[in-house]
Design a protein around this motif. Sequence first.
Motif, PDB file in Angstrom:
ATOM      1  N   THR A   1       0.832  -1.202   0.000  1.00 21.31           N
ATOM      2  CA  THR A   1       0.000   0.000   0.000  1.00 21.31           C
ATOM      3  C   THR A   1       0.866   1.251   0.000  1.00 21.31           C
ATOM      4  OG1 THR A   1      -0.264   0.011   2.413  1.00 21.31           O
ATOM      5  CG2 THR A   1      -1.946  -1.150   1.129  1.00 21.31           C
ATOM      6  N   ASP A   2       2.003   1.214   0.673  1.00 22.53           N
ATOM      7  CA  ASP A   2       2.928   2.351   0.624  1.00 22.53           C
ATOM      8  C   ASP A   2       3.455   2.544  -0.795  1.00 22.53           C
ATOM      9  OD1 ASP A   2       2.576   2.801   3.323  1.00 22.53           O
ATOM     10  OD2 ASP A   2       4.493   1.919   3.921  1.00 22.53           O
ATOM     11  N   ASP A   3       3.807   1.433  -1.461  1.00 20.52           N
ATOM     12  CA  ASP A   3       4.292   1.519  -2.845  1.00 20.52           C
ATOM     13  C   ASP A   3       3.217   2.104  -3.758  1.00 20.52           C
ATOM     14  OD1 ASP A   3       6.726   0.444  -2.106  1.00 20.52           O
ATOM     15  OD2 ASP A   3       6.331  -1.546  -2.957  1.00 20.52           O
ATOM     16  N   TRP A   4       1.952   1.668  -3.596  1.00 25.02           N
ATOM     17  CA  TRP A   4       0.861   2.195  -4.431  1.00 25.02           C
ATOM     18  C   TRP A   4       0.717   3.694  -4.221  1.00 25.02           C
ATOM     19  CZ3 TRP A   4      -2.789  -2.043  -2.236  1.00 25.02           C
ATOM     20  CH2 TRP A   4      -2.517  -3.267  -2.858  1.00 25.02           C
ATOM     21  N   GLY A   5       0.734   4.108  -2.962  1.00 23.38           N
ATOM     22  CA  GLY A   5       0.590   5.531  -2.657  1.00 23.38           C
ATOM     23  C   GLY A   5       1.746   6.359  -3.202  1.00 23.38           C
ATOM     24  N   GLN A   6       2.960   5.849  -3.037  1.00 22.70           N
ATOM     25  CA  GLN A   6       4.121   6.569  -3.554  1.00 22.70           C
ATOM     26  C   GLN A   6       4.098   6.615  -5.080  1.00 22.70           C
ATOM     27  OE1 GLN A   6       7.381   4.484  -1.748  1.00 22.70           O
ATOM     28  NE2 GLN A   6       6.871   5.238   0.278  1.00 22.70           N
ATOM     29  N   GLY A   7       3.689   5.532  -5.708  1.00 21.21           N
ATOM     30  CA  GLY A   7       3.595   5.507  -7.169  1.00 21.21           C
ATOM     31  C   GLY A   7       2.575   6.518  -7.676  1.00 21.21           C
ATOM     32  N   ALA A   8       1.423   6.581  -7.012  1.00 20.00           N
ATOM     33  CA  ALA A   8       0.392   7.541  -7.420  1.00 20.00           C
ATOM     34  C   ALA A   8       0.876   8.972  -7.220  1.00 20.00           C
ATOM     35  CB  ALA A   8      -0.900   7.300  -6.632  1.00 20.00           C
ATOM     36  N   SER A   9       1.559   9.237  -6.114  1.00 24.68           N
ATOM     37  CA  SER A   9       2.082  10.584  -5.868  1.00 24.68           C
ATOM     38  C   SER A   9       3.142  10.957  -6.891  1.00 24.68           C
ATOM     39  CB  SER A   9       2.687  10.668  -4.458  1.00 24.68           C
ATOM     40  OG  SER A   9       1.694  10.510  -3.487  1.00 24.68           O
ATOM     41  N   THR A  10       4.004  10.017  -7.231  1.00 28.78           N
ATOM     42  CA  THR A  10       5.040  10.272  -8.234  1.00 28.78           C
ATOM     43  C   THR A  10       4.413  10.567  -9.587  1.00 28.78           C
ATOM     44  OG1 THR A  10       6.596   8.854  -7.052  1.00 28.78           O
ATOM     45  CG2 THR A  10       7.084   9.297  -9.375  1.00 28.78           C
ATOM     46  N   LEU A  11       3.419   9.784  -9.970  1.00 25.04           N
ATOM     47  CA  LEU A  11       2.752  10.009 -11.249  1.00 25.04           C
ATOM     48  C   LEU A  11       2.083  11.376 -11.287  1.00 25.04           C
ATOM     49  CD1 LEU A  11       1.889   9.021 -14.023  1.00 25.04           C
ATOM     50  CD2 LEU A  11      -0.059   7.886 -12.928  1.00 25.04           C
ATOM     51  N   ARG A  12       1.390  11.749 -10.213  1.00 25.68           N
ATOM     52  CA  ARG A  12       0.762  13.081 -10.160  1.00 25.68           C
ATOM     53  C   ARG A  12       1.811  14.174 -10.315  1.00 25.68           C
ATOM     54  NH1 ARG A  12      -2.679  10.661  -6.433  1.00 25.68           N
ATOM     55  NH2 ARG A  12      -1.373  11.244  -4.673  1.00 25.68           N
TER      56      ARG A  12
ATOM     57  N   SER B 193      -2.173  12.190 -20.146  1.00 17.01           N
ATOM     58  CA  SER B 193      -1.016  12.905 -20.662  1.00 17.01           C
ATOM     59  C   SER B 193      -0.993  14.316 -20.104  1.00 17.01           C
ATOM     60  CB  SER B 193      -1.079  12.949 -22.192  1.00 17.01           C
ATOM     61  OG  SER B 193      -0.038  13.740 -22.707  1.00 17.01           O
ATOM     62  N   ASN B 194       0.202  14.883 -20.082  1.00 17.75           N
ATOM     63  CA  ASN B 194       0.336  16.291 -19.727  1.00 17.75           C
ATOM     64  C   ASN B 194       0.763  17.110 -20.954  1.00 17.75           C
ATOM     65  OD1 ASN B 194       3.017  15.519 -20.009  1.00 17.75           O
ATOM     66  ND2 ASN B 194       3.714  16.623 -18.195  1.00 17.75           N
ATOM     67  N   LEU B 195       0.742  16.498 -22.127  1.00 16.01           N
ATOM     68  CA  LEU B 195       1.179  17.171 -23.344  1.00 16.01           C
ATOM     69  C   LEU B 195       0.170  18.244 -23.743  1.00 16.01           C
ATOM     70  CD1 LEU B 195       2.374  14.057 -25.366  1.00 16.01           C
ATOM     71  CD2 LEU B 195       3.761  15.653 -24.038  1.00 16.01           C
ATOM     72  N   THR B 196       0.684  19.416 -24.035  1.00 11.92           N
ATOM     73  CA  THR B 196      -0.146  20.530 -24.498  1.00 11.92           C
ATOM     74  C   THR B 196       0.311  20.913 -25.899  1.00 11.92           C
ATOM     75  OG1 THR B 196       1.353  22.169 -23.547  1.00 11.92           O
ATOM     76  CG2 THR B 196      -0.462  21.394 -22.145  1.00 11.92           C
ATOM     77  N   PRO B 197      -0.511  21.586 -26.671  1.00 13.82           N
ATOM     78  CA  PRO B 197      -0.112  21.945 -28.029  1.00 13.82           C
ATOM     79  C   PRO B 197       1.224  22.691 -28.082  1.00 13.82           C
ATOM     80  CG  PRO B 197      -2.427  22.416 -27.726  1.00 13.82           C
ATOM     81  CD  PRO B 197      -1.873  22.017 -26.380  1.00 13.82           C
ATOM     82  N   GLY B 198       1.510  23.554 -27.125  1.00 12.27           N
ATOM     83  CA  GLY B 198       2.745  24.324 -27.164  1.00 12.27           C
ATOM     84  C   GLY B 198       3.978  23.543 -26.761  1.00 12.27           C
ATOM     85  N   LEU B 199       3.810  22.440 -26.017  1.00 11.20           N
ATOM     86  CA  LEU B 199       4.959  21.703 -25.501  1.00 11.20           C
ATOM     87  C   LEU B 199       5.750  21.045 -26.625  1.00 11.20           C
ATOM     88  CD1 LEU B 199       6.509  20.881 -22.955  1.00 11.20           C
ATOM     89  CD2 LEU B 199       5.070  18.852 -22.833  1.00 11.20           C
TER      90      LEU B 199
END
Length: 179
Positions: free
Chosen positions: A98-109, A131-137
């Motif tokens: 559960t710690d790994d899941w939480g850390q993984g989710a926080s890292t992804l965010r 994705s975090n890709l935007t047209p300008g990126l």
Amino acid sequence: MFSFAGIATAVLDGHGTVLRWSQEACDLLGWTAEDACGRPFRALFAEARPGADDEGLPARGRARLRHRAGGPVDVTFRVLDLHPAGPSVVLLAPTRSTDDWGQGASTLRALLAQEHLGMALHDRDLTLVRSNLTPGLLGGATLPPGGRLRDVLSPEDAETGEAVLRRVLRTGSPLTGGP
């Protein structure tokens, strides 16, 4: 995707007696269903819980349970009451998981919040999940969730991109930089 693998379950009656016991609970704690069913769930605790009372388990928390072989097993749990009142379902997972899941989710965010680091997550069908890709990126059109590379790229570029994504799926090695 969140994995339910390794989540153990037990069904308790209104008095905390184990009625049902999953194979995952057996794998986690070593107690078979025959061992666990009919016994008080609290008998599995390796040590007294602070603030514990005879009225039952807290709705969620962490605890140290006793493996059948005698060693401690640190778990994170959640108790879900079933209605009408009476039985409860207890979900248990190793605290390390559960710690790994939480850390993984926080890292992804945190990664997806970056403005200068483009990141795209695709599912096994190669459709975009997030994705975090935007047209300008990257200087081009963005792909909406559920979209495919061929929706925004030329057929040749889409085929090259999908071949790279299939390689990542096959090998498990992430792609950093370009193809």
